[in-house]
Write an enzyme that holds these catalytic residues in place. Sequence first.
Site, PDB file in Angstrom:
ATOM      1  N   ASP A  27       4.758   0.219  12.128  1.00  0.00           N
ATOM      2  CA  ASP A  27       3.478  -0.306  11.631  1.00  0.00           C
ATOM      3  C   ASP A  27       3.230  -1.758  12.064  1.00  0.00           C
ATOM      4  OD1 ASP A  27       3.032   2.120  10.460  1.00  0.00           O
ATOM      5  OD2 ASP A  27       3.528   1.490   8.428  1.00  0.00           O
ATOM      6  N   ILE A  73       5.086  18.130   9.078  1.00  0.00           N
ATOM      7  CA  ILE A  73       5.518  18.138   7.672  1.00  0.00           C
ATOM      8  C   ILE A  73       6.679  19.114   7.448  1.00  0.00           C
ATOM      9  CG2 ILE A  73       3.343  17.369   6.591  1.00  0.00           C
ATOM     10  CD1 ILE A  73       3.062  20.456   5.863  1.00  0.00           C
ATOM     11  N   ASP A  74       7.333  19.496   8.563  1.00  0.00           N
ATOM     12  CA  ASP A  74       8.419  20.482   8.431  1.00  0.00           C
ATOM     13  C   ASP A  74       9.541  19.999   7.507  1.00  0.00           C
ATOM     14  OD1 ASP A  74       8.574  18.678  10.735  1.00  0.00           O
ATOM     15  OD2 ASP A  74      10.549  19.544  11.045  1.00  0.00           O
ATOM     16  N   GLN A  75       9.824  18.710   7.484  1.00  0.00           N
ATOM     17  CA  GLN A  75      10.927  18.216   6.648  1.00  0.00           C
ATOM     18  C   GLN A  75      10.553  18.223   5.161  1.00  0.00           C
ATOM     19  OE1 GLN A  75      14.017  17.748   8.081  1.00  0.00           O
ATOM     20  NE2 GLN A  75      12.811  18.615   9.747  1.00  0.00           N
ATOM     21  N   ILE A 109       8.903   5.930  16.949  1.00  0.00           N
ATOM     22  CA  ILE A 109       8.589   6.786  15.792  1.00  0.00           C
ATOM     23  C   ILE A 109       7.442   7.758  16.104  1.00  0.00           C
ATOM     24  CG2 ILE A 109       7.963   6.839  13.327  1.00  0.00           C
ATOM     25  CD1 ILE A 109      10.554   5.354  13.679  1.00  0.00           C
ATOM     26  N   CYS A 143      -4.028  13.043  13.822  1.00  0.00           N
ATOM     27  CA  CYS A 143      -4.026  11.640  13.436  1.00  0.00           C
ATOM     28  C   CYS A 143      -4.040  10.778  14.692  1.00  0.00           C
ATOM     29  CB  CYS A 143      -2.783  11.408  12.613  1.00  0.00           C
ATOM     30  SG  CYS A 143      -2.425   9.720  12.310  1.00  0.00           S
ATOM     31  N   ARG A 151       1.659  14.474  13.137  1.00  0.00           N
ATOM     32  CA  ARG A 151       2.309  14.098  11.883  1.00  0.00           C
ATOM     33  C   ARG A 151       2.838  15.381  11.248  1.00  0.00           C
ATOM     34  NH1 ARG A 151      -0.053   8.984  10.352  1.00  0.00           N
ATOM     35  NH2 ARG A 151       1.560   8.876   8.775  1.00  0.00           N
ATOM     36  N   ARG A 208      -8.646   0.326   5.069  1.00  0.00           N
ATOM     37  CA  ARG A 208      -7.753   1.290   4.429  1.00  0.00           C
ATOM     38  C   ARG A 208      -6.493   0.610   3.919  1.00  0.00           C
ATOM     39  NH1 ARG A 208      -7.215   6.799   7.793  1.00  0.00           N
ATOM     40  NH2 ARG A 208      -5.583   6.972   6.232  1.00  0.00           N
ATOM     41  N   LYS A 254       0.829  -1.215   0.000  1.00  0.00           N
ATOM     42  CA  LYS A 254       0.000   0.000   0.000  1.00  0.00           C
ATOM     43  C   LYS A 254       0.866   1.269   0.000  1.00  0.00           C
ATOM     44  CE  LYS A 254      -1.354   1.676   3.920  1.00  0.00           C
ATOM     45  NZ  LYS A 254      -1.386   2.953   4.608  1.00  0.00           N
ATOM     46  N   ASN A 255       1.854   1.307   0.873  1.00  0.00           N
ATOM     47  CA  ASN A 255       2.616   2.547   1.016  1.00  0.00           C
ATOM     48  C   ASN A 255       3.541   2.814  -0.170  1.00  0.00           C
ATOM     49  OD1 ASN A 255       1.263   3.174   3.319  1.00  0.00           O
ATOM     50  ND2 ASN A 255       2.846   2.420   4.729  1.00  0.00           N
ATOM     51  N   ARG A 285      -3.114  10.556   4.614  1.00  0.00           N
ATOM     52  CA  ARG A 285      -1.881  11.288   4.812  1.00  0.00           C
ATOM     53  C   ARG A 285      -1.093  11.395   3.496  1.00  0.00           C
ATOM     54  NH1 ARG A 285       1.097  14.305   8.265  1.00  0.00           N
ATOM     55  NH2 ARG A 285       3.290  13.766   8.218  1.00  0.00           N
TER      56      ARG A 285
HETATM   57  C1  EPZ Z   1       4.954   6.544   6.532  1.00  0.00           C
HETATM   58  O1  EPZ Z   1       4.313   7.692   7.099  1.00  0.00           O
HETATM   59  C2  EPZ Z   1       3.884   5.498   6.388  1.00  0.00           C
HETATM   60  N1  EPZ Z   1       2.843   6.016   5.526  1.00  0.00           N
HETATM   61  C3  EPZ Z   1       3.307   5.128   7.752  1.00  0.00           C
HETATM   62  O2  EPZ Z   1       2.426   4.044   7.557  1.00  0.00           O
HETATM   63  C4  EPZ Z   1       4.457   4.673   8.658  1.00  0.00           C
HETATM   64  O3  EPZ Z   1       3.943   4.463   9.952  1.00  0.00           O
HETATM   65  C5  EPZ Z   1       5.561   5.725   8.701  1.00  0.00           C
HETATM   66  O4  EPZ Z   1       5.986   6.065   7.354  1.00  0.00           O
HETATM   67  C6  EPZ Z   1       6.789   5.282   9.484  1.00  0.00           C
HETATM   68  O5  EPZ Z   1       7.329   4.137   8.888  1.00  0.00           O
HETATM   69  C7  EPZ Z   1       2.989   5.972   4.208  1.00  0.00           C
HETATM   70  O6  EPZ Z   1       3.981   5.490   3.666  1.00  0.00           O
HETATM   71  C8  EPZ Z   1       1.867   6.479   3.388  1.00  0.00           C
HETATM   72  P1  EPZ Z   1       7.440   9.629   8.499  1.00  0.00           P
HETATM   73  P2  EPZ Z   1       5.029   9.088   7.096  1.00  0.00           P
HETATM   74  O7  EPZ Z   1       7.463  10.897   7.767  1.00  0.00           O
HETATM   75  O8  EPZ Z   1       5.799   9.227   5.827  1.00  0.00           O
HETATM   76  C9  EPZ Z   1       8.191  12.767  12.045  1.00  0.00           C
HETATM   77  C10 EPZ Z   1       0.453   2.811   7.871  1.00  0.00           C
HETATM   78  O9  EPZ Z   1      -0.085   2.284   8.883  1.00  0.00           O
HETATM   79  N2  EPZ Z   1       8.223  13.774  10.983  1.00  0.00           N
HETATM   80  O10 EPZ Z   1       8.520   8.626   8.242  1.00  0.00           O
HETATM   81  O11 EPZ Z   1       4.036  10.115   7.426  1.00  0.00           O
HETATM   82  C11 EPZ Z   1       6.815  12.162  12.246  1.00  0.00           C
HETATM   83  O12 EPZ Z   1       6.016  12.965  13.090  1.00  0.00           O
HETATM   84  C12 EPZ Z   1       1.045   4.195   7.945  1.00  0.00           C
HETATM   85  O13 EPZ Z   1       0.492   2.248   6.768  1.00  0.00           O
HETATM   86  C13 EPZ Z   1       8.629  15.055  11.294  1.00  0.00           C
HETATM   87  O14 EPZ Z   1       8.960  15.378  12.434  1.00  0.00           O
HETATM   88  O15 EPZ Z   1       6.031   8.921   8.305  1.00  0.00           O
HETATM   89  C14 EPZ Z   1       7.147  10.816  12.830  1.00  0.00           C
HETATM   90  O16 EPZ Z   1       7.409  10.947  14.188  1.00  0.00           O
HETATM   91  C15 EPZ Z   1       0.736   4.888   9.216  1.00  0.00           C
HETATM   92  N3  EPZ Z   1       8.630  15.992  10.294  1.00  0.00           N
HETATM   93  C16 EPZ Z   1       8.460  10.442  12.125  1.00  0.00           C
HETATM   94  O17 EPZ Z   1       9.003  11.678  11.633  1.00  0.00           O
HETATM   95  C17 EPZ Z   1       8.264  15.710   9.028  1.00  0.00           C
HETATM   96  O18 EPZ Z   1       8.291  16.585   8.159  1.00  0.00           O
HETATM   97  C18 EPZ Z   1       8.326   9.493  10.966  1.00  0.00           C
HETATM   98  O19 EPZ Z   1       7.364   9.952  10.050  1.00  0.00           O
HETATM   99  C19 EPZ Z   1       7.861  14.394   8.726  1.00  0.00           C
HETATM  100  C20 EPZ Z   1       7.849  13.440   9.731  1.00  0.00           C
END
Ligand code: EPZ
Length: 430
Positions: free
Chosen positions: A305, A124-126, A327, A117, A122, A397, A22-23, A93
């Site tokens: 996950d 998005i600063d990065q 995480i 969420c 969640r 989902r 899915k991801n 997301r």
């Molecule tokens: C992806 O989410 C997956 N979603 C999530 O799967 C998964 O849990 C997650 O990666 C971690 O492996 C998709 O691929 C669609 P991140 P993502 O950015 O990209 C922080 C599922 O159940 N962060 O790697 O949103 C954030 O808050 C879903 O299938 C920042 O601080 O995750 C978190 O603590 C749920 N700033 C950590 O990084 C940012 O700009 C990891 O988030 C972005 C993220």
Amino acid sequence: MDRYAIMGGTRLQGEVPIGGAKNAALAILAAAVMTNEPVRIENVPDVTDINVLLKAMERIGVKIERPERHLVIIDGSRIESCIIDDEYLKRIRASYYLVGALLGKNKQAEVPLPGGCNIGVRAIDQHIKGFSALGAKVRILHGSIAAQADELRGNHIFLDKVSVGATINIMMASSLASGKTIIENAAKEPHVVDLANFLNSMGANIKGAGTDVIRIRGVEKLHGTDYAIIPDQIEAGTYMLASAATHGDVLVRGVIPKHLECITAKLCEIGCHITEYDDAVRVSAPEPLTSTQVKTLPYPGFPTDMQPQITVALGLAQGTSIVTEGIFENRFKYVDELIRMGASIKVEGNMAVISGVPRYSGASITAPDLRAGAALVIAAMAAEGETIIEDTRFIERGYEDFELKLRAIGAKIEKVSSDRELKKARLRLA
Ligand code: EPZ
């Protein structure tokens, strides 16, 4: 609202096929709009998150055909707008992958942001840091992220936090930027590599995906391709844990065993027998399981996950286990439901201390999010008696045909949409 009715106490046994990730599919489908030529994508899972994204893409003029359940053909040559205004999309997301894709292709994009969420903040600063470093102006306006650039130029980007989403978004946008981009501290998840392979098959020049430094040399344009999505690591892991928790013997088919090593290692530690084949993994589990410690980390660490699913199994293991969530800060919400099923778990901050109990007992519970929902289904299958899980939408989902696949390996589970159907299901399950 659909519910699952589950009669527990059955050992799962047999073979289960795994679908496309899915991801990975969410990123690849969004990236497919970056060319004006048709793109043919196989092994697309038929789950709600994917279907919502496809609908939103259609709304901006992307032509989508689905001649078979798992085959999608995308034609992004007639995109009419780079503004996604779709209530549906707020719910997923991954909608923000369209920012990276459209910013790369058309140098502008506006996409609604998902709200709070169930698994935590969640940020998005990065993503914003990455787009800005490539020369885009990024604003958060009326609940949407809007990005615009006259020209995108490659840059050296050091992510402050390992982020799957930011790595993917920057990879997409920079593929069509001028010059060279380097992403340091990049995410290494299998779906990051899958997206890089997909973009390369469209003519992009990306090297190093799967390591923490990704180098992208921008190209002028991308072309059509024919691509098959990798198997879903988390779907596979979920069935592996279902086998473990029910003391079953399940062959999980159509997987890449290398992607599952972080999960198989923990299953071995808790006493499961694992046999790896070229494209399958067999998990058989003795009684009782033994305790262990788990900390979720970016790949190749243990996946967040899979945290709820392993917590459910450890709740039935002999001794005390500790699960630390590395995480997301709020991913233990489901524990209250598990306690209602007889689990003995104390959560303090990002750590769960689990004292194993011999068995759970069925209850009426609610699935708070996708992976926790799947984990509660596992708990229900391992429990004594009947469990009703309210609202199957979260689970749908991300899991295709969940109850059908589980039934095929011996689970007593039915999806019902009314009290009348529930009554009938109860008779069949008893
Ligand atoms: C992806 O989410 C997956 N979603 C999530 O799967 C998964 O849990 C997650 O990666 C971690 O492996 C998709 O691929 C669609 P991140 P993502 O950015 O990209 C922080 C599922 O159940 N962060 O790697 O949103 C954030 O808050 C879903 O299938 C920042 O601080 O995750 C978190 O603590 C749920 N700033 C950590 O990084 C940012 O700009 C990891 O988030 C972005 C993220």
